[in-house]
Motif scaffolding. Structure first.
Motif, PDB file in Angstrom:
ATOM      1  N   TYR A 117       3.499  10.751 -18.138  1.00 59.78           N
ATOM      2  CA  TYR A 117       2.712   9.721 -17.497  1.00 59.78           C
ATOM      3  C   TYR A 117       2.176   8.933 -18.668  1.00 59.78           C
ATOM      4  O   TYR A 117       2.035   9.152 -19.954  1.00 59.78           O
ATOM      5  CB  TYR A 117       1.851  10.127 -16.691  1.00 59.78           C
ATOM      6  N   ASP A 118       1.741   7.636 -18.182  1.00 57.89           N
ATOM      7  CA  ASP A 118       1.057   6.837 -19.384  1.00 57.89           C
ATOM      8  C   ASP A 118      -0.541   6.872 -18.959  1.00 57.89           C
ATOM      9  O   ASP A 118      -1.029   6.313 -17.932  1.00 57.89           O
ATOM     10  CB  ASP A 118       1.595   5.217 -18.981  1.00 57.89           C
ATOM     11  N   TYR A 119      -1.035   7.389 -19.922  1.00 58.47           N
ATOM     12  CA  TYR A 119      -2.622   7.514 -19.663  1.00 58.47           C
ATOM     13  C   TYR A 119      -3.318   6.264 -19.361  1.00 58.47           C
ATOM     14  O   TYR A 119      -4.074   6.516 -18.283  1.00 58.47           O
ATOM     15  CB  TYR A 119      -3.208   8.179 -21.065  1.00 58.47           C
ATOM     16  N   ASP A 121      -2.196   3.498 -17.707  1.00 56.86           N
ATOM     17  CA  ASP A 121      -1.812   3.000 -16.659  1.00 56.86           C
ATOM     18  C   ASP A 121      -2.687   3.916 -15.441  1.00 56.86           C
ATOM     19  O   ASP A 121      -3.294   3.185 -14.472  1.00 56.86           O
ATOM     20  CB  ASP A 121      -0.506   3.178 -16.111  1.00 56.86           C
ATOM     21  N   VAL A 122      -2.509   5.203 -15.493  1.00 53.18           N
ATOM     22  CA  VAL A 122      -2.970   5.847 -14.734  1.00 53.18           C
ATOM     23  C   VAL A 122      -4.586   5.895 -14.541  1.00 53.18           C
ATOM     24  O   VAL A 122      -5.220   6.118 -13.516  1.00 53.18           O
ATOM     25  CB  VAL A 122      -2.779   7.321 -14.374  1.00 53.18           C
ATOM     26  N   THR A 152      -0.586   6.894  -8.534  1.00 53.94           N
ATOM     27  CA  THR A 152      -0.046   6.329  -9.670  1.00 53.94           C
ATOM     28  C   THR A 152       0.618   7.384 -10.749  1.00 53.94           C
ATOM     29  O   THR A 152       1.751   7.506 -11.355  1.00 53.94           O
ATOM     30  CB  THR A 152      -1.087   5.289 -10.416  1.00 53.94           C
ATOM     31  N   LEU A 153      -0.304   8.273 -10.875  1.00 54.08           N
ATOM     32  CA  LEU A 153       0.049   9.516 -11.748  1.00 54.08           C
ATOM     33  C   LEU A 153       1.196  10.307 -11.026  1.00 54.08           C
ATOM     34  O   LEU A 153       2.183  10.641 -11.903  1.00 54.08           O
ATOM     35  CB  LEU A 153      -1.051  10.669 -11.974  1.00 54.08           C
ATOM     36  N   ASP A 155       3.490   9.343  -8.901  1.00 51.03           N
ATOM     37  CA  ASP A 155       4.754   8.223  -9.074  1.00 51.03           C
ATOM     38  C   ASP A 155       5.351   8.478 -10.763  1.00 51.03           C
ATOM     39  O   ASP A 155       6.846   8.555 -10.834  1.00 51.03           O
ATOM     40  CB  ASP A 155       4.365   7.078  -8.772  1.00 51.03           C
ATOM     41  N   GLN A 156       4.389   8.306 -11.606  1.00 54.10           N
ATOM     42  CA  GLN A 156       4.821   8.326 -13.001  1.00 54.10           C
ATOM     43  C   GLN A 156       5.664   9.624 -13.409  1.00 54.10           C
ATOM     44  O   GLN A 156       6.573   9.656 -14.031  1.00 54.10           O
ATOM     45  CB  GLN A 156       3.806   7.723 -13.887  1.00 54.10           C
ATOM     46  N   ILE A 157       4.908  10.731 -12.816  1.00 52.89           N
ATOM     47  CA  ILE A 157       5.612  12.041 -13.192  1.00 52.89           C
ATOM     48  C   ILE A 157       6.801  12.169 -12.413  1.00 52.89           C
ATOM     49  O   ILE A 157       7.812  12.702 -13.234  1.00 52.89           O
ATOM     50  CB  ILE A 157       4.492  13.292 -12.747  1.00 52.89           C
ATOM     51  N   SER A 160       9.641  10.034 -14.344  1.00 54.58           N
ATOM     52  CA  SER A 160      10.068  10.976 -15.573  1.00 54.58           C
ATOM     53  C   SER A 160      11.127  12.222 -15.196  1.00 54.58           C
ATOM     54  O   SER A 160      11.742  12.441 -16.050  1.00 54.58           O
ATOM     55  CB  SER A 160       8.822  11.486 -16.192  1.00 54.58           C
ATOM     56  N   THR A 168       3.278   8.738  -2.001  1.00 55.56           N
ATOM     57  CA  THR A 168       2.395   7.951  -2.718  1.00 55.56           C
ATOM     58  C   THR A 168       2.351   6.440  -2.077  1.00 55.56           C
ATOM     59  O   THR A 168       2.852   6.239  -1.093  1.00 55.56           O
ATOM     60  CB  THR A 168       2.946   7.845  -3.987  1.00 55.56           C
TER      61      THR A 168
END
Length: 209
Positions: A117-119, A121-122, A152-153, A155-157, A160, A168
């Motif tokens: 995840y992108d720190y 972004d979340v 958001t977290l 969704d990103q995980i 990936s 979500t």
């Protein structure tokens, strides 16, 4: 109806949610509706990716430069690896000099998980909502911010890992506010019916017999 009866009834309504709260390790600022949404997303994320996303949403007033990594260790026994711990502390002191408050942290169990995840972004998903100047109360914005950031977290995980989440929510503040308002209003109507309207109808009906 006495206060004891009201509390007992509300506890009975919330107990199933509390007993199933596996992804919320500690909270004293979230509404039941927000907690339920987080639990639903957390369950799906864990089932589809094997990654556990936990939440600590607290009203504690942590001092400046408080170490959240050390703080997270108190919850280690309640977390299963691999995991990400989302700490939301809106009353934590950023700097004493400025008087600004509000800190957010995401603590991953490993560097491999951190890469999922992108720190920024979340984190910003919560900050953008909390910082906006509108008519919503701080409490509502805190709830919306936690739910949106957690979504958001997740969704990103999931992305990936090559899977798609179904529980979500879109990253649109107005959409989130609408959802939470529906939950809040429906809950208020339910309580009004249980505690006021239904007893009144029964009293009138049986009083005329």
């Amino acid at each position: 109806m006495s206060k004891v009866q009201v509390r007992a009834t509300l506890l009975a309504l919330l107990l199933p949610l509390l007993l199933n709260a596996t992804h919320i390790l500690h909270e004293n600022i979230l509404k039941p509706q927000a907690s339920e949404m987080i639990e639903e997303m957390g369950k799906e994320l864990s089932e589809k990716t094997g990654i556990n996303a936990y939440v600590v949403a607290t009203n504690e007033s942590f001092p400046e430069r408080y170490n959240f990594v050390e703080y997270s260790k108190k919850y280690e026994s309640n977390m299963s690896k691999p995991y990400v711990l989302f700490i939301f502390a809106p009353y934590a002191v950023i700097t004493e000099e400025s008087g600004q408050k509000g800190r957010i942290a995401f603590i991953a169990s490993s560097n491999e998980v951190k890469k999922l995840y992108d720190y920024d972004d979340v984190r910003d998903a919560a900050i953008d909502i909390v910082a906006v100047k509108d008519k919503n109360s701080d409490e509502d914005k805190h709830n919306i911010g936690v739910v949106q950031s957690y979504s958001t977290l997740a969704d990103q995980i999931a992305a990936s890992k090559g899977v798609k989440m179904t529980t979500t929510i879109p990253d649109e503040t107005g959409y989130i506010i609408t959802i939470l308002k529906v939950f809040v209003y429906s809950g208020a109507i339910f309580v009004f019916w249980i505690f006021l309207l239904r007893p009144l109808i029964k009293r009138i009906r049986y009083g005329k017999q």
